[in-house]
Motif scaffolding. Structure first.
Motif, PDB file in Angstrom:
ATOM      1  N   ARG A 183       0.846  -1.207   0.041  1.00 56.18           N
ATOM      2  CA  ARG A 183      -0.018   0.065   0.116  1.00 56.18           C
ATOM      3  C   ARG A 183       0.744   1.382  -0.068  1.00 56.18           C
ATOM      4  O   ARG A 183       0.877   2.098   0.966  1.00 56.18           O
ATOM      5  CB  ARG A 183      -0.859  -0.037   1.213  1.00 56.18           C
ATOM      6  N   MET A 190      -8.366   2.162   0.888  1.00 57.13           N
ATOM      7  CA  MET A 190      -8.784   2.810   1.997  1.00 57.13           C
ATOM      8  C   MET A 190     -10.074   3.458   1.647  1.00 57.13           C
ATOM      9  O   MET A 190     -10.280   4.101   0.403  1.00 57.13           O
ATOM     10  CB  MET A 190      -7.829   4.100   2.234  1.00 57.13           C
ATOM     11  N   THR A 197      -8.772   1.797   6.490  1.00 54.35           N
ATOM     12  CA  THR A 197      -8.785   0.782   5.599  1.00 54.35           C
ATOM     13  C   THR A 197      -9.821  -0.245   5.852  1.00 54.35           C
ATOM     14  O   THR A 197     -10.545  -0.536   7.085  1.00 54.35           O
ATOM     15  CB  THR A 197      -7.658  -0.218   5.762  1.00 54.35           C
ATOM     16  N   HIS A 381      -0.903   3.335   6.482  1.00 56.19           N
ATOM     17  CA  HIS A 381      -1.441   2.262   6.263  1.00 56.19           C
ATOM     18  C   HIS A 381      -0.719   1.040   6.794  1.00 56.19           C
ATOM     19  O   HIS A 381      -1.246   0.041   7.478  1.00 56.19           O
ATOM     20  CB  HIS A 381      -0.964   1.947   4.565  1.00 56.19           C
ATOM     21  N   GLN A 384      -2.256   0.837  10.364  1.00 57.05           N
ATOM     22  CA  GLN A 384      -3.599   0.162  10.201  1.00 57.05           C
ATOM     23  C   GLN A 384      -3.411  -1.222   9.928  1.00 57.05           C
ATOM     24  O   GLN A 384      -4.309  -2.115  10.653  1.00 57.05           O
ATOM     25  CB  GLN A 384      -4.309   1.093   9.322  1.00 57.05           C
TER      26      GLN A 384
END
Length: 529
Positions: A183, A190, A197, A381, A384
């Protein structure tokens, strides 16, 4: 050009080409017959026409057919390539075991012997070319085997490092391997309307439904880099939404960040209004727009409380950082307009910096998201992804249960079983009881006690297991309770940070066992004095 350019041989070749296409299933038999018949009819009907025109028409049709066929084949190849390993996307090869060396390195570092008082991590910086352990507080030496004499016991911060032991027992479930191309885009994968996400949003909603602490269905979920920027963005969004000047308040004792953020970032749209109880009692504040922070249970004293303000001019921001089964009895499922949470108090991963909020009002949520994106362009990212894996590990064990699992075993057993809420409650309950017993031996201090409560998550009535202990110094000469403990070798948080006098101090119960072993000798001596 001679009309003989289109003769029987060419027509035979075209017929043969179409027949071969039929054999390869490019065109079914009925369509093939129609096309052959069409060409034959065209040959008869255009016999008197210029053969060049006929050839051009047929050539255009054939070229168009070829182009379209190649285009459709290319589309299909793109679809198929999206399902192939990364190395096949461009025709190059990728080592099928590209993560092997990294995994071996992580395991090698984790295996270093640091005497139980430190660790070696992937980013540990070598000393003089050698790998040495990163030692916990009050320990030193290459393997952290040496105690630091007269070391200050730091029992102040809410850093939840008590979970290190748990995750070492559940390393496989919590480990995430991310490739370097994971990502890389700002946006791909997202939900740009929420900053979250899709995988993390699914796990958060699953977690709330499993625990039963907050109604997440039907609400907009926003994610942020920890709950701190989310709280600030909510204040900004509320003031912009109503185009009004707000006072931000919280009932004392309150979490110090509310006041600090408002003082640092407040402008003519919002300013700190102090203790919510005093604000509500002032007749001059009647009808004024205000937002009240309600921490449930409260930081620092861990009491459960209700909002002080009410009416159309009051907006309540619920901070549920600690409303999880290991720290608080789950007595009801909250369904409020604004609710915030943080990963740090669920799994202990404060450094991952993930927080989230649930909102009923779409327009307010859109403004909050605008503030967050304007400030940071979104949430990492990688953070997450790590949060997603951790929450998946948390929920996977409990989702297999048929109803509540009673709380009765030692913390170490729950760590082996992968039950983080049971583990956390066992650790905190034990520490709270231990501290309560120490202070019970002296009338110099008042130790705030909590009553047992029924917890719906565990399905039983349980003893308190707060994240913090709230202590008051009774003696007249102990007006500065913070310095009293500091001089005795114990660093705590002072009461004035929470809007009350410095006769109060907060003990964190979220540290490592070794921190409390260091503190114990100092505390016993002070209590006995």
């Amino acid at each position: 050009m001679s009309p003989n350019m289109i003769d029987g041989r060419i027509m035979d070749e075209k017929k043969q080409h179409l027949l071969e296409a039929e054999d390869s299933n490019m065109i079914d038999g009925r369509i093939m017959d129609e096309k052959i018949q069409h060409l034959l009819e065209a040959e008869d009907s255009y016999a008197a026409e210029d053969y060049v025109t006929i050839r051009e028409r047929i050539t255009r049709v054939m070229l168009f057919s070829v182009v379209m066929w190649n285009f459709l084949q290319w589309i299909d190849s793109v679809k198929q390539s999206s399902l192939q390993p990364a190395g096949q996307l461009s025709g190059t090869e990728t080592n099928p075991r590209w993560a092997h060396a990294a995994a071996e390195a992580a395991e090698e570092f984790a295996a270093y012997d640091c005497s139980g008082h430190g660790s070696v991590l992937l980013d540990t910086v070598p000393t003089n070319g050698e790998i040495v352990c990163e030692c916990h507080a009050c320990f030193t030496g290459p393997s952290c085997a040496e105690s630091v004499p007269d070391c200050l016991a730091q029992i102040d911060s809410g850093d939840p490092v008590m979970y290190e032991y748990y995750w070492k027992q559940n390393a496989e479930a919590g480990t995430l391997v991310t490739p370097p191309w994971y990502r890389m885009s700002y946006r791909e994968g997202m939900n740009m309307g929420t900053g979250c996400t899709l995988a993390l949003e699914k796990q958060i909603r699953t977690l709330h439904k499993m625990v039963g602490n907050a109604a997440a269905d039907g609400k907009i979920l926003l994610v942020s880099s920890g709950s701190s920027p989310l709280l600030l963005s909510i204040m900004q969004a509320l003031s912009y939404q109503k185009q009004a000047s707000y006072s931000a308040v919280a009932a004392a004792p309150f979490y110090e960040l509310y006041r600090r953020q408002t003082d640092y970032f407040g402008d003519n749209r919002f300013a700190w209004g102090g203790d919510a109880k005093l604000f509500a009692q002032d007749p001059g504040n009647a009808g004024k727009d205000a937002m009240e922070f309600v921490t449930y249970p409260n930081n620092p004293d861990f009491r459960t409380r209700q909002p002080t303000l009410n009416g159309s001019h009051a907006h309540i921001i619920y901070d549920f950082a600690y409303y999880w089964p290991h720290m608080s009895a789950i007595t009801r499922e909250f369904d409020e307009d604004i609710m915030t949470f943080t990963l740090s108090k669920v799994t202990g991963h404060a450094g991952t910096r993930i927080g989230w909020g649930l909102f009923k009002d779409p327009s307010l949520a859109a403004l909050v998201q605008m503030m967050l994106v304007t400030n940071s362009l979104g949430v990492s990212h990688d953070a997450q992804a790590r949060a997603t894996q951790l929450l998946r590990a948390v929920t996977s064990t409990y989702l297999k249960d048929n109803g509540p699992v009673p709380f009765a075993l030692p913390a170490a057993q729950y760590a082996k079983e992968g039950r983080i809420f049971h583990y956390g409650r066992a650790v905190l309950e034990r520490r709270y009881k231990w501290l309560e017993q120490i202070f019970a031996a002296s009338d110099r201090f008042s130790f705030l006690k909590h009553d047992p409560e029924y917890c719906a998550f565990f399905g039983q009535t349980l003893e308190p297991s707060p994240a913090y202990a709230w202590v008051y110094c009774n003696r007249k000469e102990d007006e500065d309770c913070y310095n009293l403990f500091l001089n005795a070798g114990i660093s705590l948080y002072r009461g004035s940070a929470y809007g009350v006098t410095d006769r109060h101090v907060r003990f964190s119960l979220l540290k490592r066992d070794s921190d409390y072993e260091v503190m114990e000798k100092y505390l016993l001596k002070l209590v006995a004095a």
